[in-house]
Motif scaffolding. Structure first.
Motif, PDB file in Angstrom:
ATOM      1  N   ARG A 145       4.762  -7.275  -7.153  1.00 57.11           N
ATOM      2  CA  ARG A 145       4.509  -6.308  -6.073  1.00 57.11           C
ATOM      3  C   ARG A 145       5.609  -5.256  -6.015  1.00 57.11           C
ATOM      4  O   ARG A 145       5.333  -4.062  -5.823  1.00 57.11           O
ATOM      5  N   ILE A 146       6.854  -5.685  -6.157  1.00 56.81           N
ATOM      6  CA  ILE A 146       7.963  -4.725  -6.115  1.00 56.81           C
ATOM      7  C   ILE A 146       7.883  -3.769  -7.302  1.00 56.81           C
ATOM      8  O   ILE A 146       8.096  -2.558  -7.156  1.00 56.81           O
TER       9      ILE A 146
ATOM     10  N   LEU B  70      14.396  -0.766  -3.923  1.00 56.92           N
ATOM     11  CA  LEU B  70      13.381  -1.557  -4.620  1.00 56.92           C
ATOM     12  C   LEU B  70      13.942  -2.174  -5.900  1.00 56.92           C
ATOM     13  O   LEU B  70      13.637  -3.329  -6.227  1.00 56.92           O
TER      14      LEU B  70
ATOM     15  N   PRO C 222       8.332  -3.220   4.856  1.00 58.12           N
ATOM     16  CA  PRO C 222       8.266  -2.727   3.477  1.00 58.12           C
ATOM     17  C   PRO C 222       9.046  -1.422   3.314  1.00 58.12           C
ATOM     18  O   PRO C 222       9.119  -0.615   4.238  1.00 58.12           O
TER      19      PRO C 222
ATOM     20  N   ARG D 231       5.346  -1.123  -6.691  1.00 54.37           N
ATOM     21  CA  ARG D 231       5.833  -0.074  -5.788  1.00 54.37           C
ATOM     22  C   ARG D 231       6.787   0.874  -6.508  1.00 54.37           C
ATOM     23  O   ARG D 231       6.781   2.086  -6.259  1.00 54.37           O
TER      24      ARG D 231
ATOM     25  N   LYS E 151       5.871 -11.796  -6.076  1.00 61.46           N
ATOM     26  CA  LYS E 151       6.750 -10.890  -5.329  1.00 61.46           C
ATOM     27  C   LYS E 151       7.369  -9.855  -6.263  1.00 61.46           C
ATOM     28  O   LYS E 151       7.420  -8.655  -5.945  1.00 61.46           O
TER      29      LYS E 151
ATOM     30  N   GLN F 142      15.965  -5.123  -4.903  1.00 58.96           N
ATOM     31  CA  GLN F 142      15.085  -6.230  -4.519  1.00 58.96           C
ATOM     32  C   GLN F 142      14.500  -6.912  -5.758  1.00 58.96           C
ATOM     33  O   GLN F 142      14.463  -8.145  -5.837  1.00 58.96           O
TER      34      GLN F 142
END
Length: 300
Positions: free
Chosen positions: A215-216, A142, A130, A219, A212, A145
């Motif tokens: 989650r990114i 990030l 991570p 963050r 996914k 991503q």
């Protein structure tokens, strides 16, 4: 990269008591350096794939590998030179107990070598987990991503819609006809084996991509909150400055002179580490880090 010294004389003695062949001076050093060069190439390859934030860590691992491998080679040759091979000296008055000790040491050295070799696995793993929010490039990484996951999700939904309408991938924008035909064949084969799959990207795959992306995004939000929670300001104290470095995500203590041993120990006990690059004692930027720094330095 630094090479460490290999004792060529010990390596020669180890050869002479275990082999009938002449020892070529420098061969032990060459073997050691070839292994270190291979590790250095691995480090360079890893650096090309990950954030510069991890490069210092990779350099430190390479130096550890180089140093420990040199220690291993020297210890190995010392042990091999301690007792001759029976094939070289013959069986008369052969030091059996000495050979037993040598064999036991060989086993412990083999365990040490496996630990050293494991450093290469550590090098391969650096930067592959991570994203560390302390990485100054974390936001860019990030964001990239997130963009890629979102593009994958949109493409999957578009392929599903195209298939539902045309029952083929041929003609899908941006997809070569040969590739589309292969996808048709692969999906037809999949449906034969799993008739319950009615579309190229099942709901569980779309759900996985959405999760996914979420989650990114979480963050990224955490990173924004972290950077907004503490302003990028300095705080003067009697012996230096405390810097809230939001770019590096570090609370940095810069002393005018070397702090006392007690202060240094207190900093270590509270998670601060010396950074030669920044010439500062630092740890991840948090409210707790600021509180600990003020407590250690007796700042009200």
């Amino acid at each position: 990269m630094k090479y460490y010294e290999i004792n060529e004389e010990t390596a020669r003695r180890a050869n002479d008591v275990n082999s009938m062949r002449d020892y070529r001076h420098g061969s032990a050093t060459e073997e050691y350096r070839a292994a270190v060069d291979k590790a250095a190439a691995l480090v360079q390859a890893q650096k090309s794939k990950i954030s510069p934030y991890y490069h210092d860590k990779l350099d430190a691992l390479l130096d550890r590998y180089s140093r420990r491998l040199a220690d291993y080679y020297n210890a190995y040759y010392r042990n091999e030179s301690a007792c001759p091979s029976i094939l070289v000296c013959g069986g008369s008055n052969f030091p059996v107990r000495k050979k037993q000790k040598q064999n036991a040491r060989r086993e412990s050295l083999w365990q040490e070598y496996k630990e050293i070799d494991a450093i290469l696995d550590k090098i391969r793993s650096i930067g592959t987990g991570p994203v560390d929010l302390a990485d100054p490039n974390a936001k860019d990484i990030l964001s990239d991503q997130l963009e890629r996951v979102q593009k994958s999700l949109e493409r999957a939904k578009a392929l599903n819609a195209y298939w539902r309408k045309h029952k083929t991938f041929v003609g899908f924008e941006g997809l070569a006809e040969e590739t589309a035909q292969k996808m048709d064949a692969d999906f037809a084969d999949l449906q034969k084996r799993a008739p319950y799959i009615s579309k190229p990207y099942p709901d569980y795959e779309l759900t996985s991509l959405r999760s996914k992306a979420k989650r990114i995004q979480t963050r990224l939000d955490d990173l924004d909150k972290l950077q907004q929670s503490v302003p990028d300001l300095g705080m003067e104290f009697a012996d230096g400055t405390i810097v809230r470095n939001t770019t590096a995500n570090r609370l940095q203590i810069i002393f005018d002179d070397i702090p006392t041993a007690d202060i240094r120990q207190a900093l270590k006990n509270h998670g601060f580490r010396w950074s030669p690059r920044n010439q500062a004692w630092q740890r991840q930027l948090t409210k707790n880090a600021e509180y600990d720094a003020q407590k250690i330095l007796n700042i009200s």
